[in-house]
Design a protein around this motif. Structure first.
Motif, PDB file in Angstrom:
ATOM      1  N   TRP A  40       0.827  -1.199   0.000  1.00 19.89           N
ATOM      2  CA  TRP A  40       0.000   0.000   0.000  1.00 19.89           C
ATOM      3  C   TRP A  40       0.866   1.255   0.000  1.00 19.89           C
ATOM      4  CZ3 TRP A  40      -4.855  -0.294  -1.343  1.00 19.89           C
ATOM      5  CH2 TRP A  40      -5.606  -1.439  -1.059  1.00 19.89           C
ATOM      6  N   ASN A  41       2.031   1.204   0.651  1.00 17.98           N
ATOM      7  CA  ASN A  41       2.898   2.382   0.728  1.00 17.98           C
ATOM      8  C   ASN A  41       3.778   2.567  -0.497  1.00 17.98           C
ATOM      9  OD1 ASN A  41       1.941   3.119   3.266  1.00 17.98           O
ATOM     10  ND2 ASN A  41       3.405   1.795   4.295  1.00 17.98           N
ATOM     11  N   SER A  42       4.096   1.481  -1.206  1.00 18.43           N
ATOM     12  CA  SER A  42       5.008   1.606  -2.347  1.00 18.43           C
ATOM     13  C   SER A  42       4.299   1.578  -3.699  1.00 18.43           C
ATOM     14  CB  SER A  42       6.065   0.493  -2.311  1.00 18.43           C
ATOM     15  OG  SER A  42       5.471  -0.764  -2.605  1.00 18.43           O
ATOM     16  N   ALA A  43       2.992   1.330  -3.719  1.00 17.08           N
ATOM     17  CA  ALA A  43       2.249   1.271  -4.983  1.00 17.08           C
ATOM     18  C   ALA A  43       2.337   2.619  -5.685  1.00 17.08           C
ATOM     19  CB  ALA A  43       0.795   0.897  -4.730  1.00 17.08           C
ATOM     20  N   ALA A  56      -6.250  -8.017  -0.645  1.00 19.44           N
ATOM     21  CA  ALA A  56      -6.713  -7.847   0.731  1.00 19.44           C
ATOM     22  C   ALA A  56      -8.044  -8.574   0.945  1.00 19.44           C
ATOM     23  CB  ALA A  56      -6.843  -6.368   1.076  1.00 19.44           C
ATOM     24  N   ILE A  57      -8.930  -8.525  -0.050  1.00 17.01           N
ATOM     25  CA  ILE A  57     -10.197  -9.267   0.046  1.00 17.01           C
ATOM     26  C   ILE A  57      -9.897 -10.760   0.098  1.00 17.01           C
ATOM     27  CG2 ILE A  57     -12.326  -9.891  -1.181  1.00 17.01           C
ATOM     28  CD1 ILE A  57     -12.377  -6.958  -2.234  1.00 17.01           C
ATOM     29  N   HIS A  58      -9.004 -11.222  -0.774  1.00 12.46           N
ATOM     30  CA  HIS A  58      -8.619 -12.636  -0.798  1.00 12.46           C
ATOM     31  C   HIS A  58      -8.049 -13.073   0.554  1.00 12.46           C
ATOM     32  CE1 HIS A  58      -5.653 -15.887  -1.428  1.00 12.46           C
ATOM     33  NE2 HIS A  58      -6.581 -16.373  -2.239  1.00 12.46           N
ATOM     34  N   ASP A  59      -7.176 -12.218   1.120  1.00 14.21           N
ATOM     35  CA  ASP A  59      -6.510 -12.542   2.389  1.00 14.21           C
ATOM     36  C   ASP A  59      -7.370 -12.213   3.606  1.00 14.21           C
ATOM     37  OD1 ASP A  59      -4.363 -13.210   0.776  1.00 14.21           O
ATOM     38  OD2 ASP A  59      -3.244 -11.363   1.213  1.00 14.21           O
ATOM     39  N   ASP A  64      -7.040  -3.338   6.297  1.00 11.38           N
ATOM     40  CA  ASP A  64      -6.487  -2.630   5.143  1.00 11.38           C
ATOM     41  C   ASP A  64      -7.592  -2.196   4.186  1.00 11.38           C
ATOM     42  OD1 ASP A  64      -3.827  -2.007   5.236  1.00 11.38           O
ATOM     43  OD2 ASP A  64      -3.140  -3.881   4.347  1.00 11.38           O
ATOM     44  N   ILE A  65      -8.578  -3.046   4.009  1.00 15.01           N
ATOM     45  CA  ILE A  65      -9.691  -2.699   3.116  1.00 15.01           C
ATOM     46  C   ILE A  65     -10.418  -1.468   3.663  1.00 15.01           C
ATOM     47  CG2 ILE A  65     -11.915  -3.471   2.212  1.00 15.01           C
ATOM     48  CD1 ILE A  65     -10.680  -6.360   2.316  1.00 15.01           C
ATOM     49  N   GLU A  66     -10.718  -1.480   4.953  1.00 12.99           N
ATOM     50  CA  GLU A  66     -11.428  -0.349   5.563  1.00 12.99           C
ATOM     51  C   GLU A  66     -10.623   0.940   5.458  1.00 12.99           C
ATOM     52  OE1 GLU A  66     -13.661  -0.836   9.251  1.00 12.99           O
ATOM     53  OE2 GLU A  66     -13.249  -2.993   9.083  1.00 12.99           O
TER      54      GLU A  66
END
Length: 157
Positions: A40-43, A56-59, A64-66
């Motif tokens: 999320w920080n390096s994207a 994140a949904i898969h995991d 993180d999703i929220e």
């Protein structure tokens, strides 16, 4: 006069060395490209954020999703049902997403927003099936936030 010319030449040589070093570092950084495994920080773009959201949904990484769903988020699932932020989270918590792959991604800037379109194939779906997704990401306080998404089943040919 010769002494002055030597000092000037030495100063010019040091300046050229420094400039060469800076150019080398910038080229090296530019050639590195996108991170192999973005976080999320390096994207570096909306497509990577979209992939991170699906991962994140898969995991089942609901925290993180929220963090990356806007408070006013609205989503439309594949059945055509419109969901607010809380409804979207509940929908995916009950779905238990399997393996997935994204393809045909396109990112279009729209002012401060990024519109991402792509196809997603979930599980061992037959060829020419899957979903067409349109998502809108917005940078809010230095963080990309998903503000809207729509998922439409791909009609079989």
């Amino acid at each position: 006069m010769k002494r002055f010319a030597k000092a000037e030449l030495k100063s010019l040589s040091a300046s050229c060395s420094f400039v060469s070093f800076v150019v080398y570092v910038l080229l090296l950084a530019g050639c590195a490209g996108e991170p192999k495994h973005p976080t999320w920080n390096s994207a570096t773009g909306a497509e990577q954020h979209e992939r991170l959201m699906w991962q994140a949904i898969h995991d089942q990484d609901w925290a993180d999703i929220e963090r990356h769903l806007a408070p006013t988020f609205v989503g439309v699932n594949a059945a055509g049902r419109s969901l607010d932020r809380a409804g979207w989270l509940e929908y995916w918590k009950g779905a238990h997403l399997g393996e997935f792959s994204l393809g045909e991604a396109a990112v279009r800037p729209e002012g401060a927003d990024m519109v991402v379109t792509y196809t997603i194939h979930i599980g061992a779906a037959p060829p020419n099936s899957g979903f067409q997704v349109v998502s809108v990401w917005q940078e809010i306080k230095g963080r990309w936030t998903l503000i809207a998404t729509s998922t439409t089943p791909i009609a079989p040919n």
